[in-house]
Design a protein around this motif. Structure first.
Motif, PDB file in Angstrom:
ATOM      1  N   ARG A 156      42.040  40.626  42.560  1.00 24.86           N
ATOM      2  CA  ARG A 156      40.713  40.739  43.424  1.00 24.86           C
ATOM      3  C   ARG A 156      40.518  39.418  43.735  1.00 24.86           C
ATOM      4  NH1 ARG A 156      38.474  45.783  43.249  1.00 24.86           N
ATOM      5  NH2 ARG A 156      36.344  45.111  44.170  1.00 24.86           N
ATOM      6  N   ASN A 157      40.189  38.975  44.949  1.00 21.05           N
ATOM      7  CA  ASN A 157      40.089  37.607  45.417  1.00 21.05           C
ATOM      8  C   ASN A 157      38.773  37.374  45.834  1.00 21.05           C
ATOM      9  OD1 ASN A 157      42.671  37.268  44.769  1.00 21.05           O
ATOM     10  ND2 ASN A 157      43.453  37.338  46.999  1.00 21.05           N
ATOM     11  N   LEU A 158      37.648  38.452  45.954  1.00 21.07           N
ATOM     12  CA  LEU A 158      36.541  38.300  46.804  1.00 21.07           C
ATOM     13  C   LEU A 158      35.679  37.175  46.165  1.00 21.07           C
ATOM     14  CD1 LEU A 158      34.662  39.569  48.850  1.00 21.07           C
ATOM     15  CD2 LEU A 158      33.451  41.227  46.951  1.00 21.07           C
ATOM     16  N   PRO A 159      35.321  36.059  46.723  1.00 25.14           N
ATOM     17  CA  PRO A 159      34.505  35.024  46.193  1.00 25.14           C
ATOM     18  C   PRO A 159      33.319  35.647  45.895  1.00 25.14           C
ATOM     19  CG  PRO A 159      35.707  34.277  48.076  1.00 25.14           C
ATOM     20  CD  PRO A 159      35.909  35.820  48.074  1.00 25.14           C
ATOM     21  N   LYS A 160      32.549  34.817  44.837  1.00 23.16           N
ATOM     22  CA  LYS A 160      31.094  35.111  44.579  1.00 23.16           C
ATOM     23  C   LYS A 160      30.390  35.177  45.694  1.00 23.16           C
ATOM     24  CE  LYS A 160      31.675  34.884  39.763  1.00 23.16           C
ATOM     25  NZ  LYS A 160      31.736  34.462  38.372  1.00 23.16           N
ATOM     26  N   TRP A 174      29.577  45.451  50.903  1.00 24.79           N
ATOM     27  CA  TRP A 174      28.892  46.370  49.748  1.00 24.79           C
ATOM     28  C   TRP A 174      29.981  46.706  48.612  1.00 24.79           C
ATOM     29  CZ3 TRP A 174      23.936  47.731  49.598  1.00 24.79           C
ATOM     30  CH2 TRP A 174      23.367  47.588  50.797  1.00 24.79           C
ATOM     31  N   GLY A 175      31.223  46.466  49.217  1.00 19.97           N
ATOM     32  CA  GLY A 175      32.445  46.782  48.157  1.00 19.97           C
ATOM     33  C   GLY A 175      33.613  46.844  48.973  1.00 19.97           C
ATOM     34  N   PHE A 176      34.661  47.035  48.276  1.00 21.56           N
ATOM     35  CA  PHE A 176      36.134  47.458  48.844  1.00 21.56           C
ATOM     36  C   PHE A 176      36.760  48.020  47.669  1.00 21.56           C
ATOM     37  CE2 PHE A 176      37.593  43.608  46.923  1.00 21.56           C
ATOM     38  CZ  PHE A 176      38.852  43.704  46.579  1.00 21.56           C
ATOM     39  N   GLY A 177      38.186  48.645  47.918  1.00 17.54           N
ATOM     40  CA  GLY A 177      38.837  49.220  47.044  1.00 17.54           C
ATOM     41  C   GLY A 177      40.141  49.731  47.447  1.00 17.54           C
ATOM     42  N   ILE A 178      41.163  49.254  46.917  1.00 18.57           N
ATOM     43  CA  ILE A 178      42.501  49.899  46.961  1.00 18.57           C
ATOM     44  C   ILE A 178      42.747  50.994  46.337  1.00 18.57           C
ATOM     45  CG2 ILE A 178      44.799  49.180  46.831  1.00 18.57           C
ATOM     46  CD1 ILE A 178      43.334  47.374  48.684  1.00 18.57           C
ATOM     47  N   THR A 182      60.159  38.456  45.031  1.00 15.42           N
ATOM     48  CA  THR A 182      59.129  38.435  44.844  1.00 15.42           C
ATOM     49  C   THR A 182      58.313  38.165  46.081  1.00 15.42           C
ATOM     50  OG1 THR A 182      59.763  37.633  42.498  1.00 15.42           O
ATOM     51  CG2 THR A 182      57.393  37.155  43.108  1.00 15.42           C
ATOM     52  N   ALA A 183      56.977  38.516  45.951  1.00 17.11           N
ATOM     53  CA  ALA A 183      55.988  38.427  47.075  1.00 17.11           C
ATOM     54  C   ALA A 183      54.698  38.660  46.608  1.00 17.11           C
ATOM     55  CB  ALA A 183      56.551  39.304  48.313  1.00 17.11           C
ATOM     56  N   GLU A 184      53.910  38.127  47.537  1.00 16.72           N
ATOM     57  CA  GLU A 184      52.419  38.134  47.363  1.00 16.72           C
ATOM     58  C   GLU A 184      51.741  38.345  48.651  1.00 16.72           C
ATOM     59  OE1 GLU A 184      50.477  34.980  45.071  1.00 16.72           O
ATOM     60  OE2 GLU A 184      51.814  35.377  43.267  1.00 16.72           O
ATOM     61  N   PHE A 185      51.058  39.435  49.021  1.00 14.90           N
ATOM     62  CA  PHE A 185      50.571  39.799  50.263  1.00 14.90           C
ATOM     63  C   PHE A 185      49.157  39.852  50.124  1.00 14.90           C
ATOM     64  CE2 PHE A 185      54.606  41.853  50.360  1.00 14.90           C
ATOM     65  CZ  PHE A 185      55.137  41.567  51.513  1.00 14.90           C
ATOM     66  N   ASN A 186      48.298  38.888  50.934  1.00 13.13           N
ATOM     67  CA  ASN A 186      46.974  38.830  50.808  1.00 13.13           C
ATOM     68  C   ASN A 186      46.289  39.863  51.773  1.00 13.13           C
ATOM     69  OD1 ASN A 186      46.886  36.451  49.052  1.00 13.13           O
ATOM     70  ND2 ASN A 186      47.813  35.473  50.578  1.00 13.13           N
ATOM     71  N   CYS A 193      42.034  40.726  48.234  1.00 15.85           N
ATOM     72  CA  CYS A 193      42.721  40.853  47.065  1.00 15.85           C
ATOM     73  C   CYS A 193      44.274  40.438  47.474  1.00 15.85           C
ATOM     74  CB  CYS A 193      43.000  42.306  46.385  1.00 15.85           C
ATOM     75  SG  CYS A 193      43.766  43.565  47.720  1.00 15.85           S
ATOM     76  N   THR A 194      45.091  39.972  46.436  1.00 12.55           N
ATOM     77  CA  THR A 194      46.335  39.829  46.470  1.00 12.55           C
ATOM     78  C   THR A 194      47.236  40.890  45.864  1.00 12.55           C
ATOM     79  OG1 THR A 194      46.005  37.423  46.635  1.00 12.55           O
ATOM     80  CG2 THR A 194      48.180  38.117  46.322  1.00 12.55           C
TER      81      THR A 194
END
Length: 156
Positions: free
Chosen positions: A28-32, A39-43, A120-124, A138-139
């Protein structure tokens, strides 16, 4: 020679499709400072430890903007925009959780992401709101598991 090259490409493609790719982490990357923005998010999918099937993963989730509704979800890889999908699907779990927020009715997104051939990979994932602000969510971290495939193909 061309036929041999074509055969080698198709075998390589087939091997890439068959190579298991694991979802290692979802960070989770959501900055403070963006807590006032959403309100929120979810995967919902994929889950950590799940495996890609036939060279792709299905990503389903939701994002609910506070000050401005979420318009699209953007996927980036190494700061390159790969795709952008609308945030407009019904997610009953979100409607139940946020019954007084009208945009909860259309807060879902989903897309298929081709991952064949990756080691290997990171998707944002980022939410793009109606006011054009971009919120990092998120990543998704993926890693191929070629040793799992080689174990399956060895005779017992």
């Amino acid at each position: 020679k061309q036929a041999q090259q074509a055969l080698a490409r198709s075998q390589n493609w087939l091997q890439q499709i068959k190579t298991p790719i694991k979802v290692v982490d979802i960070q989770r990357n959501l900055p403070k400072n963006n807590f006032d923005t959403l309100w929120g998010f979810g995967i919902l999918t994929p889950k950590v430890e799940s495996m890609a099937i036939a060279g792709s993963i299905m990503v389903k989730g939701w994002v609910l903007g506070k000050q401005s509704p979420a318009k699209t979800l953007r996927v980036t890889y190494k700061s390159e925009n790969l795709l952008e999908v609308p945030v407009k699907l019904r997610r009953p779990v979100v409607i139940q959780r946020y019954p007084d927020i009208p945009s909860a009715n259309q807060s879902g997104f989903e897309f298929s992401l081709a991952v064949a051939g990756l080691s290997t990979a990171e998707f944002n994932l980022e939410a793009v709101l109606n006011d054009q602000s971009v919120v990092p969510l998120c990543t998704i971290v993926l890693k191929s598991e070629p040793e799992l495939e080689s174990l399956k193909s060895e005779p017992k």
